[in-house]
Enzyme design. Structure first.
Site, PDB file in Angstrom:
ATOM      1  N   ARG A  26       0.871  -1.183   0.000  1.00  0.00           N
ATOM      2  CA  ARG A  26       0.000   0.000   0.000  1.00  0.00           C
ATOM      3  C   ARG A  26       0.904   1.227   0.000  1.00  0.00           C
ATOM      4  NH1 ARG A  26      -2.771   2.969   4.344  1.00  0.00           N
ATOM      5  NH2 ARG A  26      -4.728   3.909   3.586  1.00  0.00           N
ATOM      6  N   ASN A  60      -7.029   8.323   2.446  1.00  0.00           N
ATOM      7  CA  ASN A  60      -6.617   7.752   3.725  1.00  0.00           C
ATOM      8  C   ASN A  60      -7.352   8.412   4.882  1.00  0.00           C
ATOM      9  OD1 ASN A  60      -4.576   6.137   5.393  1.00  0.00           O
ATOM     10  ND2 ASN A  60      -4.257   8.207   6.169  1.00  0.00           N
ATOM     11  N   GLU A  61      -7.911   7.604   5.787  1.00  0.00           N
ATOM     12  CA  GLU A  61      -8.533   8.081   7.030  1.00  0.00           C
ATOM     13  C   GLU A  61      -9.257   9.411   6.799  1.00  0.00           C
ATOM     14  OE1 GLU A  61      -5.367   8.026   9.936  1.00  0.00           O
ATOM     15  OE2 GLU A  61      -5.080   5.856   9.732  1.00  0.00           O
ATOM     16  N   HIS A 100      -8.846   0.516   9.950  1.00  0.00           N
ATOM     17  CA  HIS A 100      -7.496   0.661  10.490  1.00  0.00           C
ATOM     18  C   HIS A 100      -7.549   0.321  11.969  1.00  0.00           C
ATOM     19  CE1 HIS A 100      -6.091   3.624   7.106  1.00  0.00           C
ATOM     20  NE2 HIS A 100      -6.556   2.472   6.644  1.00  0.00           N
ATOM     21  N   TYR A 124      -5.752   0.170  15.503  1.00  0.00           N
ATOM     22  CA  TYR A 124      -4.694   0.576  16.415  1.00  0.00           C
ATOM     23  C   TYR A 124      -5.235   0.434  17.845  1.00  0.00           C
ATOM     24  CZ  TYR A 124      -2.171   2.290  12.317  1.00  0.00           C
ATOM     25  OH  TYR A 124      -1.522   2.368  11.116  1.00  0.00           O
ATOM     26  N   GLU A 167      -4.682  -0.906   7.642  1.00  0.00           N
ATOM     27  CA  GLU A 167      -3.533  -0.521   8.453  1.00  0.00           C
ATOM     28  C   GLU A 167      -3.688  -1.168   9.827  1.00  0.00           C
ATOM     29  OE1 GLU A 167      -2.601   3.567   9.144  1.00  0.00           O
ATOM     30  OE2 GLU A 167      -2.766   4.137   7.022  1.00  0.00           O
ATOM     31  N   TRP A 184       1.247  -1.307   9.046  1.00  0.00           N
ATOM     32  CA  TRP A 184       1.845   0.033   8.983  1.00  0.00           C
ATOM     33  C   TRP A 184       3.102   0.031   9.854  1.00  0.00           C
ATOM     34  CZ3 TRP A 184       0.492   4.413   6.233  1.00  0.00           C
ATOM     35  CH2 TRP A 184       1.245   5.553   6.531  1.00  0.00           C
TER      36      TRP A 184
END
Length: 438
Positions: A81, A157-158, A224, A226, A253, A282
């Site tokens: 990516r 992205n985001e 994503h 996290y 991610e 990531w």
């Protein structure tokens, strides 16, 4: 670099995470050009399933790190990516994007191209809108058309921060619609709001509107993961909910659990493997928060703790990645023999005055192997100067590459790769190869 370090963003999102209700809807999908959605899965143009196993690369800030494509491939990854910018940072022009695509194809990697300009819109004053992201993709159309077998477009992205994340639904649906009205037939990827983590469950609850906005039914959702996903239960609950709706999903991610408040990467990868979901970690290197770097200074021989976890782990890239079928036959190959044996396929992935970059794919025969050695006898005095994914020694014209700790054991028919940099002078003929296994 990024205006707000990723680690700060994900910690902020985790602190704000709240529960949300579950709505069950099912989204049908059908085949499209090139890579496309079929049901909840991604398949290639020939109908072969494709499960992303890959790494994020911060290309827009490190455009000189072109060797990273081969190094990422050497981990066994099937996807990269690639971070791009249309102007929030130094813009990646069409010529640069065309070179990125060429590097992906040379290294037999599926290329997910993402526009990073939209990161944190609504909360970050510098962020671009998704509409501006579509403008950027339209400006690149000449180098993207015809690449549908190799390129996935991650629109932004985001694209929404933690301020008014509800705007994600209409903005993302409009962006998908505009991409199609401008003639893009690629598989589209759309990131969740809340800096990608969807802790307010906007994507989880309203994504059907976005999927319905695509007349080609060829859009995949991207979460994503996290600090919001720091427990096994939070991961499985989110994945279960999306699966129940019948929506296609990838983990676009994620980081690793360097302390108890961070994402449970081990559960994440195990669940992705069990469910047949793609994941993209990531990132290779270059973070403002270096704890998220998989390598030290882009050096593939210096994997960090995070790099070792995602590359070498039991559910990691080397063990679970399978190369896209579209690349079959792109290098010299020999049918795997029976017994504890292996074959090696060689390719040049880049060449310049006095130097070149090579790649060797090692494939086990019809029985599992526990170690391999590849001999490369060069005809024109070429000398390997650096290698990754193998330990290389040289005697005269012959270089001998032996597996490293994480890629020696292969199940029957499975493959791994190693790469190298080498010098050449008058000519650069291919070496004679041999592969032995134990």
């Amino acid at each position: 670099m990024e205006a707000l370090p990723k680690l700060r963003r994900v910690l902020a999102a985790a602190a704000l995470a709240v529960a949300a209700s579950v709505v069950c809807l099912v989204a049908p999908a059908y085949a499209a050009t090139g890579l496309h959605v079929s049901g909840t899965k991604i398949v290639e143009s020939g109908g072969q399933p494709f499960i992303m196993r890959g790494i994020n690369h911060e290309h827009t800030w490190f455009t000189n790190q072109t060797s990273s494509f081969a190094a990422i491939k050497a981990t066994g990854a099937n996807t990269v990516r690639v971070v791009l910018s249309g102007g929030r940072w130094t813009a990646n022009a069409a010529s640069d994007v065309a070179n990125v695509i060429a590097l992906c194809k040379q290294n037999r990697l599926i290329c997910v191209l993402e526009d990073h300009d939209t990161t944190g819109y609504g909360e970050d004053a510098d962020a671009y809108t998704l509409d501006q992201a579509v403008d950027y993709w339209v400006s690149l159309k000449s180098v993207l058309q015809g690449q549908e077998d190799y390129v996935i477009i991650n629109i932004g992205n985001e694209p929404i921060g933690n301020t008014n994340p509800g705007q994600w639904t209409s903005a993302t649906a409009a962006a998908v619609s505009r991409m199609r009205s401008n003639g893009f037939e690629h598989l589209l990827m759309v990131d969740a709001p809340n800096w990608g983590q969807d802790w307010q469950h906007v994507m989880r609850d309203t994504a059907q509107t976005v999927l319905d906005a695509d007349p080609r039914h060829n859009t995949v959702l991207s979460i994503h993961m996290y600090a919001v996903f720091n427990t096994a239960a939070s991961i499985t609950s989110y994945l279960d909910t999306i699966a129940a709706k019948g929506w296609p999903l990838v983990i676009g991610e994620f980081g690793w659990q360097f302390d108890s408040g961070q994402v449970d990467d081990q559960t994440l990868m195990a669940e992705a493997v069990k469910r047949g979901l793609g994941y993209l970690g990531w990132s290779w290197a270059g973070n403002n928060d270096p704890i998220l770097d998989m390598t030290n200074n882009f050096d593939p021989t210096q994997l960090t703790t995070w790099g070792k976890r995602i590359v070498q782990g039991s559910n990691g890239i080397t063990v679970t990645a399978r190369e896209a079928a579209i690349f079959a036959g792109t290098g010299p190959t020999t049918p795997p023999p029976t017994g504890p044996a292996c074959t090696a396929a060689y390719s040049v992935t880049g060449q310049w005055s006095g130097g070149f970059q090579g790649d060797v794919k090692v494939t086990a025969g019809t029985a599992a192997i526990h170690g391999w050695t590849v001999s490369l006898t060069f005809p024109n005095g070429q000398q390997i100067t650096q290698a990754w994914g193998a330990t290389v020694t040289t005697t005269g014209a012959t270089a001998t590459a032996r597996n490293v700790s994480y890629n020696g054991s292969l199940t029957a028919g499975a493959s791994t790769t190693f790469g190298f940099l080498a010098s050449w002078a008058a000519s650069n003929g291919p070496p004679t190869l041999s592969c032995t296994a134990v």
